[in-house]
Structure formats: structure tokens, C-alpha cells
Design an enzyme around this catalytic site. Structure first.
Site, mmCIF file in Angstrom:
data_model
loop_
_atom_site.group_PDB
_atom_site.id
_atom_site.type_symbol
_atom_site.label_atom_id
_atom_site.label_comp_id
_atom_site.label_asym_id
_atom_site.label_seq_id
_atom_site.Cartn_x
_atom_site.Cartn_y
_atom_site.Cartn_z
ATOM 1 N N HIS A 172 0.821 -1.211 0.000
ATOM 2 C CA HIS A 172 0.000 0.000 0.000
ATOM 3 C C HIS A 172 0.852 1.257 0.000
ATOM 4 O O HIS A 172 0.392 2.333 0.372
ATOM 5 C CB HIS A 172 -0.963 0.017 1.193
ATOM 6 C CG HIS A 172 -1.686 -1.271 1.396
ATOM 7 N ND1 HIS A 172 -1.210 -2.266 2.221
ATOM 8 C CD2 HIS A 172 -2.828 -1.744 0.844
ATOM 9 C CE1 HIS A 172 -2.038 -3.307 2.170
ATOM 10 N NE2 HIS A 172 -3.017 -3.014 1.350
HETATM 11 S S1 FES Z 1 1.771 -0.511 3.229
HETATM 12 FE FE1 FES Z 1 0.172 -1.868 3.652
HETATM 13 S S2 FES Z 1 1.204 -3.643 4.287
HETATM 14 FE FE2 FES Z 1 2.804 -2.247 3.908
#
Ligand code: FES
Length: 187
Positions: free
Chosen positions: A152
């Protein structure tokens, strides 16, 4: 005048409660082994600590080892990486806690000194799971030259501190110590 009817129900109530209590204890004793067998077995507990020889990790390189089923990054930082990490003011950090259980001093601030190995500042040893949802970040990448989590988009700096993205905390540091100049015992 006391009537027997006042005594009788009390005695019966006691029997009900006593029987119920015995049944509850019996049920708990029967169920417990089924729950307990899901705890880690002896072979897993034996992996509670692990030793790593770091003599072959050149400056600028890192290895990932497995400890208690999780990845642990062992990074030999360059002078530039250390310098970059030191130059960051606390006010720029998302998480100002060092997340380091090995700290002996009073400060738990996420300074570079509190993140690196005591007396061995080139060494950064961290649990390699993103503090957002647990993916494994990629080294030497991201906007801060540290780690980038592709799941993410979290960016960590050269001290493994979260700087951008949804992750709430710095990469955690496991309990460890250098047992000699080139060996680390993790756990
Ligand atoms: S940014 Fe979501 S798991 Fe690493």
C-alpha cells in the site's frame, strides 16, 4: 417459629450450585487440552532464539533471516545511510518511538542511535514486516532510501522509520545482542 420450608430450599440451592460448579470445572478440564494443543509445540519453542554470523555482510548489503516464522532484516549500513538517518529531526517523523526493546537508556525516541545496534551503528536489525498490514518491504527503495512496502505504498528511511504512507509505526526491532564482534543472537 422457623419453618422447615426455609431450610430446605437453601440446602437444595446449595446442591444445585455445587453440582453446577463441578460440571463447569469438569467441562473446562476437558476442553483445555483441545485449546492447549494449538499452542506452539516444543520444536517451535526451540527456535525462540537464533544466531547469525554477520561477518560476510559487506557494507551496503543486507540479508534476511527467519526468526520465529518472521523475516528479520540485518543491514550493514553505509556511512551515507547513517548520515541521512541522523540528519532527520524528530519533528519530521510520523512515529517518534524507537520501537526497540533493547534500549537501556531513558530515551525511547526514534533517534538513529536508538534504532541501530548499541555501539555498532552501521548495523540495523529489524523485523521485516510492514507495520501497516504485514507485507515485507523491499530494501534500498522508496523516497527515503530505506525500504518501500509495495502493498500500500509505505516508505521507510535508512533507520527503518516510517516516513510516508499508511503504516503507523517504525519497523520494529527484535530483542537481540552481539555475542561477539560478528555474531548476533536474536531472541
Ligand atoms: S503498506 Fe500496507 S502492508 Fe505495507
Amino acid at each position: 417459629m422457623a419453618t422447615p420450608s426455609l431450610v430446605e430450599p437453601t440446602r437444595r440451592d446449595f446442591l444445585y450450585i455445587a453440582t453446577g460448579a463441578i460440571a463447569a470445572v469438569g467441562t473446562a478440564a476437558t476442553v483445555w487440552p483441545f485449546i492447549s494443543q494449538m499452542n506452539p509445540d516444543a520444536s517451535t519453542l526451540a527456535l525462540a532464539s537464533t544466531e547469525v554470523d554477520v561477518s560476510a555482510i559487506a557494507e551496503g548489503q543486507a540479508i534476511t533471516i527467519k526468526w520465529r516464522g518472521r523475516p528479520v532484516f540485518v543491514r550493514h549500513r553505509t556511512a551515507k545511510e547513517i548520515e541521512d538517518a541522523k540528519a532527520v529531526p524528530m519533528s519530521e517523523l510520523v512515529d517518534t518511538d524507537a520501537r526497540n526493546p533493547n534500549l537501556k537508556g531513558e530515551s525511547t525516541e526514534a533517534t538513529d542511535a536508538n534504532r541501530a545496534a548499541a555501539g555498532k551503528e552501521p548495523w540495523l536489525i529489524m523485523i521485516g514486516t510492514c507495520t501497516h498490514l504485514g507485507c515485507v518491504p523491499i530494501g534500498l527503495s522508496g523516497d527515503f532510501g530505506g525500504w518501500f512496502c509495495p502493498c500500500h505504498g509505505s516508505h521507510y528511511d535508512t533507520a527503518g522509520r516510517i516516513r510516508k504512507g499508511p503504516a503507523p509505526e517504525n519497523l520494529h526491532i527484535p530483542p537481540y545482542e552481539f555475542t561477539n564482534d560478528t555474531t548476533i543472537r536474536i531472541g
